[in-house]
Design a protein around this motif. Structure first.
Motif, short mmCIF file in Angstrom:
data_model
loop_
_atom_site.label_atom_id
_atom_site.label_comp_id
_atom_site.label_asym_id
_atom_site.label_seq_id
_atom_site.Cartn_x
_atom_site.Cartn_y
_atom_site.Cartn_z
N UNK A 284 46.19 39.62 -28.56
CA UNK A 284 46.36 40.83 -27.77
C UNK A 284 47.79 40.99 -27.28
N UNK A 285 48.38 39.90 -26.81
CA UNK A 285 49.75 39.94 -26.30
C UNK A 285 50.74 40.30 -27.40
N UNK A 286 50.61 39.68 -28.55
CA UNK A 286 51.55 39.96 -29.66
C UNK A 286 51.41 41.40 -30.13
N UNK A 287 50.18 41.86 -30.29
CA UNK A 287 49.98 43.25 -30.72
C UNK A 287 50.48 44.24 -29.67
N UNK A 288 50.21 43.95 -28.41
CA UNK A 288 50.67 44.83 -27.33
C UNK A 288 52.19 44.88 -27.27
N UNK A 289 52.83 43.75 -27.50
CA UNK A 289 54.30 43.72 -27.51
C UNK A 289 54.86 44.75 -28.47
N UNK A 290 54.19 44.93 -29.59
CA UNK A 290 54.65 45.89 -30.60
C UNK A 290 53.95 47.24 -30.46
N UNK A 291 53.54 47.54 -29.24
CA UNK A 291 53.04 48.86 -28.86
C UNK A 291 51.70 49.22 -29.52
N UNK A 292 50.84 48.25 -29.65
CA UNK A 292 49.53 48.48 -30.26
C UNK A 292 48.46 48.68 -29.19
N UNK A 293 47.73 49.77 -29.30
CA UNK A 293 46.61 50.01 -28.39
C UNK A 293 45.52 48.95 -28.60
N UNK A 294 45.37 48.47 -29.83
CA UNK A 294 44.40 47.41 -30.09
C UNK A 294 44.75 46.17 -29.27
N UNK A 295 46.03 45.85 -29.20
CA UNK A 295 46.46 44.72 -28.38
C UNK A 295 46.08 44.92 -26.93
N UNK A 296 46.27 46.13 -26.44
CA UNK A 296 45.90 46.43 -25.05
C UNK A 296 44.40 46.24 -24.84
N UNK A 297 43.60 46.71 -25.79
CA UNK A 297 42.15 46.56 -25.66
C UNK A 297 41.73 45.08 -25.71
N UNK A 298 42.40 44.28 -26.55
CA UNK A 298 42.08 42.85 -26.60
C UNK A 298 42.42 42.18 -25.26
N UNK A 299 43.53 42.59 -24.67
CA UNK A 299 43.89 42.05 -23.36
C UNK A 299 42.92 42.52 -22.27
N UNK A 300 42.46 43.77 -22.38
CA UNK A 300 41.44 44.25 -21.43
C UNK A 300 40.19 43.38 -21.55
N UNK A 301 39.75 43.10 -22.76
CA UNK A 301 38.57 42.26 -22.97
C UNK A 301 38.80 40.87 -22.40
N UNK A 302 39.97 40.29 -22.68
CA UNK A 302 40.28 38.96 -22.17
C UNK A 302 40.27 38.92 -20.64
N UNK A 303 41.01 39.81 -20.02
CA UNK A 303 41.13 39.80 -18.55
C UNK A 303 39.78 40.10 -17.89
N UNK A 304 39.03 41.04 -18.46
CA UNK A 304 37.72 41.39 -17.90
C UNK A 304 36.75 40.22 -17.98
N UNK A 305 36.78 39.46 -19.06
CA UNK A 305 35.87 38.33 -19.21
C UNK A 305 36.29 37.13 -18.35
N UNK A 306 37.58 36.87 -18.29
CA UNK A 306 38.07 35.67 -17.62
C UNK A 306 38.09 35.80 -16.10
N UNK A 307 38.42 36.97 -15.58
CA UNK A 307 38.66 37.12 -14.15
C UNK A 307 37.48 36.73 -13.27
N UNK A 308 36.27 37.26 -13.48
CA UNK A 308 35.19 36.88 -12.56
C UNK A 308 34.74 35.43 -12.71
N UNK B 8 44.65 47.54 -14.43
CA UNK B 8 45.12 48.89 -14.11
C UNK B 8 46.30 49.29 -14.97
N UNK B 9 47.25 48.38 -15.17
CA UNK B 9 48.40 48.67 -16.01
C UNK B 9 47.99 48.89 -17.47
N UNK B 10 47.05 48.09 -17.95
CA UNK B 10 46.57 48.27 -19.33
C UNK B 10 45.86 49.61 -19.49
N UNK B 11 45.04 49.98 -18.51
CA UNK B 11 44.36 51.28 -18.58
C UNK B 11 45.36 52.42 -18.49
N UNK B 12 46.39 52.26 -17.68
CA UNK B 12 47.45 53.27 -17.59
C UNK B 12 48.12 53.43 -18.95
#
Length: 152
Positions: free
Chosen positions: A83-107, A136-140
């Motif tokens: 997710x981080x590597x894809x997001x670095x290169x401006x990929x929405x898929x990368x952002x969604x992978x990071x959303x999944x990661x953060x959402x699962x790990x946080x609670x 919030x930043x990823x959703x933005x």
């Protein structure tokens, strides 16, 4: 005075943003072994507690053996780095992978509401709300993608 292009600023912003995820994933990969490495020592009691709370509040008993935790850790690390590597290169898929990661790990990893030690509670409260800010930043970011890349 030279003017910095907005695309350069956006790339540098994404680079700073993913530095957190990349360094964390690299750290996990460097210590990863068949048992999950040192990170598993922190994750296992948190997963045990999360699964017990899930069953208590919902009646759902996930049949996860402790041996499966290492696969969850490997999958989480995969989501984090890819997710981080894809997001670095401006990929929405990368952002969604990071959303999944953060959402699962946080609670699971930052359950401040269950911690009795004042210092540990304060630390996990900060980490929980840091992750909420990251979401919030990823959703933005996702909300400002061209229409063809957004899920509306």
């Amino acid at each position: 005075m030279a003017v910095v292009r907005s695309s350069t600023l956006a790339f540098v912003g994404r680079l700073f943003f993913v530095a957190l995820f990349i360094t964390s994933a690299v750290q996990k990969l460097q210590s990863f072994d068949a048992t999950g490495g040192p990170i598993m020592k922190a994750m296992q009691p948190k997963m045990d507690h999360f699964l017990a709370r899930l069953e208590h509040f919902t009646g759902i008993d996930l049949p996860l053996e402790k041996q499966a935790y290492v696969y969850l850790l490997a999958f989480a690390t995969f989501l984090e780095i890819s997710g981080a590597v894809l997001f670095l290169f401006n990929s929405a898929l990368g952002a969604w992978l990071l959303v999944l990661f953060v959402t699962a790990v946080t609670p699971i990893m930052h359950n401040f509401w269950d911690i009795t030690d004042v210092h540990d509670r304060m630390l996990d409260t900060i980490m929980f709300f840091k992750n909420l800010s990251i979401l919030g930043a990823l959703f933005f970011y996702l909300g400002n993608q061209p229409k063809k890349l957004r899920v509306d």
